[in-house]
Design an enzyme around this catalytic site. Structure first.
Site, PDB file in Angstrom:
ATOM      1  CB  THR A   1       9.793  61.350   6.568  1.00 48.85           C
ATOM      2  OG1 THR A   1      10.419  61.761   7.798  1.00 48.85           O
ATOM      3  CG2 THR A   1       8.563  62.196   6.324  1.00 48.85           C
TER       4      THR A   1
ATOM      5  CG  HIS B   1      -0.762  72.099  -6.627  1.00 52.62           C
ATOM      6  ND1 HIS B   1      -1.405  71.170  -7.401  1.00 52.62           N
ATOM      7  CD2 HIS B   1      -1.749  72.850  -6.069  1.00 52.62           C
ATOM      8  CE1 HIS B   1      -2.709  71.344  -7.322  1.00 52.62           C
ATOM      9  NE2 HIS B   1      -2.948  72.358  -6.524  1.00 52.62           N
TER      10      HIS B   1
END
Length: 433
Positions: A350, A406
């Site tokens: 993006t 994560h």
């Protein structure tokens, strides 16, 4: 002979669509394949062509209404005289509306291994209502499974009591003390809710567009699903800019624009090959490594954001990537994308930099585990070394940010991925062009 116009099946996993706008009105002449109405689904916005030539004699579904696929939404007749007055009413909803519009009535299959046979539970309204709720979209059922929610306990606001994404997200958000409680019409807001305005405030209240609602829902799901962490690297685009100026004429002669987005996409594909974890997904306690690299390129529209996908991007050279990016972006803006062109992405790029942002911290496009944000490319002072001496130079630079899940990707792996991209971009080989 009149022809029914139905809500199309815009992709295997799509169960319903919303009519955003009628391009034609009752009494208008229409040609075959002429745009008739515009729809919005979970995956794509698109203009739907007329299945035949004639006169639009009846509109059965109003703008803003959401109906199951194969529901009759309009009727095309042979003459303007056939148009009945007041022909914009919504048809009666039925549990079997997922069946083809002209198909005779018959047994309605249930979700699962068994089916509801003709006459079974016919006198049990509660069972019929539960069946309707089970006919929710695959996304709704997936959210229900992930949160251990029984869909039949939710008061659906969709057609025939179907549970929509908004319904299930509100249900989950209203959970109190570990037990979810269905939000019913007129029920007070859940505890902790902060009103957006007070009585007497000068405000203007505008309903969200269909696309904005869908973006909001997907972003809420992403924020709840992935623990987001970000790393940001500055990249010197001096050599890349020089090569682009040298080669862009050649690309234009071959029908493509050599953009920085294409150059970054090429480097990203190479980096993904080297670090396959960023191209994976998480399924429970399992890691799903995707063998195909399907690159999503976010395209900003006036009403929101859409992410068309370049399938098998690793099989394309830079010219092929450039052509694919130009084509998908143009068709996204003109609402000509096919549903499968916004599905199955494995990694997304993006570019908030086109609006001047130094860098962005975007949310991951589920079920992916990473997203690359591209900041503005602008001239900055940099330190360059030549023959052992340092000097200050003015070079175009760009900040690349990697947002990552994560649960799967640690800072070290993200750092290696961005370092690899930085090296590829700062020392871009002319042979790769």
């Amino acid at each position: 002979m009149p022809m029914n116009v139905v809500m199309p099946q815009m992709g295997e996993s799509i169960a319903e669509g919303t009519i955003v706008r009628w391009i034609k009105k009752v009494g208008d002449n229409v040609d075959r394949d002429e745009p008739l109405f515009e729809i919005s689904t979970d995956k794509v916005d698109a203009e739907i062509p007329s299945p035949s030539a004639g006169v639009l004699t009846e509109i059965k579904v109003k703008e803003g209404e959401t109906v199951p696929v194969n529901s009759v939404v309009a009727v095309i007749g042979g003459s303007a005289a056939a148009a009945p007055p007041g022909s914009t009413e919504l048809p009666e909803a039925a549990a079997g509306q997922l069946e083809t519009a002209n198909k005779p009535d018959g047994p309605t299959p249930s979700v699962g291994s068994s089916s509801l046979q003709a006459g079974d539970q016919a006198d049990d309204p509660e069972s019929v209502e539960d069946l309707r709720k089970q006919k929710s979209s695959p996304l709704v059922r997936k959210i229900a499974r992930e949160h251990n929610v029984d869909i039949t306990q939710i008061n659906g606001t969709g057609v025939s009591g179907r549970v929509t994404k908004s319904d299930i997200l509100e249900y989950i958000a209203s959970a109190s003390g570990g037990a979810a409680t269905a939000k019913r019409p007129g029920a007070p807001a859940p505890s902790g809710h902060i009103p957006a305005f007070k009585p007497g405030d000068k405000v203007e209240i505008v309903p969200m567009t269909i696309m904005r609602k869908k973006i909001a829902e997907h972003m809420v799901i992403s924020a709840r699903t992935s623990p987001h962490v970000y790393s940001v690297y500055e990249v010197d685009f001096h050599r890349l800019s020089q090569l682009r100026e040298k080669k862009k004429g050649h690309y234009e002669r071959n029908g493509a624009k050599l953009s920085f987005t294409a150059l970054i996409a090429k480097a990203a594909v190479d980096a993904i090959r080297a670090f396959p974890a960023v191209n994976a997904s998480i399924d429970g306690d399992n890691i799903v490594y995707k063998k195909d690299i399907n690159l999503g390129i976010a395209v900003a529209l006036d009403q929101g954001l859409i992410v068309p996908v370049i399938r098998n991007a690793d099989e394309k050279n830079l010219l092929g990537l450039s052509r694919a990016i130009d084509d998908l972006a143009a068709r996204a803006r003109s609402k000509k994308l096919n549903p499968d062109e916004v599905q199955a992405g494995t990694f997304t790029i993006t570019n908030p930099g086109i609006f001047g942002a130094v860098y962005g911290l975007p949310l991951i496009n589920q079920p992916q585990v990473a997203i690359l944000g591209v900041g503005v490319i602008e001239k900055r002072a940099v330190v360059v070394s030549a023959e052992g001496n340092d000097a200050i130079a003015i070079h175009p630079t760009c900040h690349l940010s990697l947002g990552y899940d994560h649960r799967l990707i640690d800072g070290a792996e993200a750092g290696r991925f961005l370092s690899y991209m930085k090296e590829r971009l700062e020392h871009f080989d002319e042979a790769w062009m």
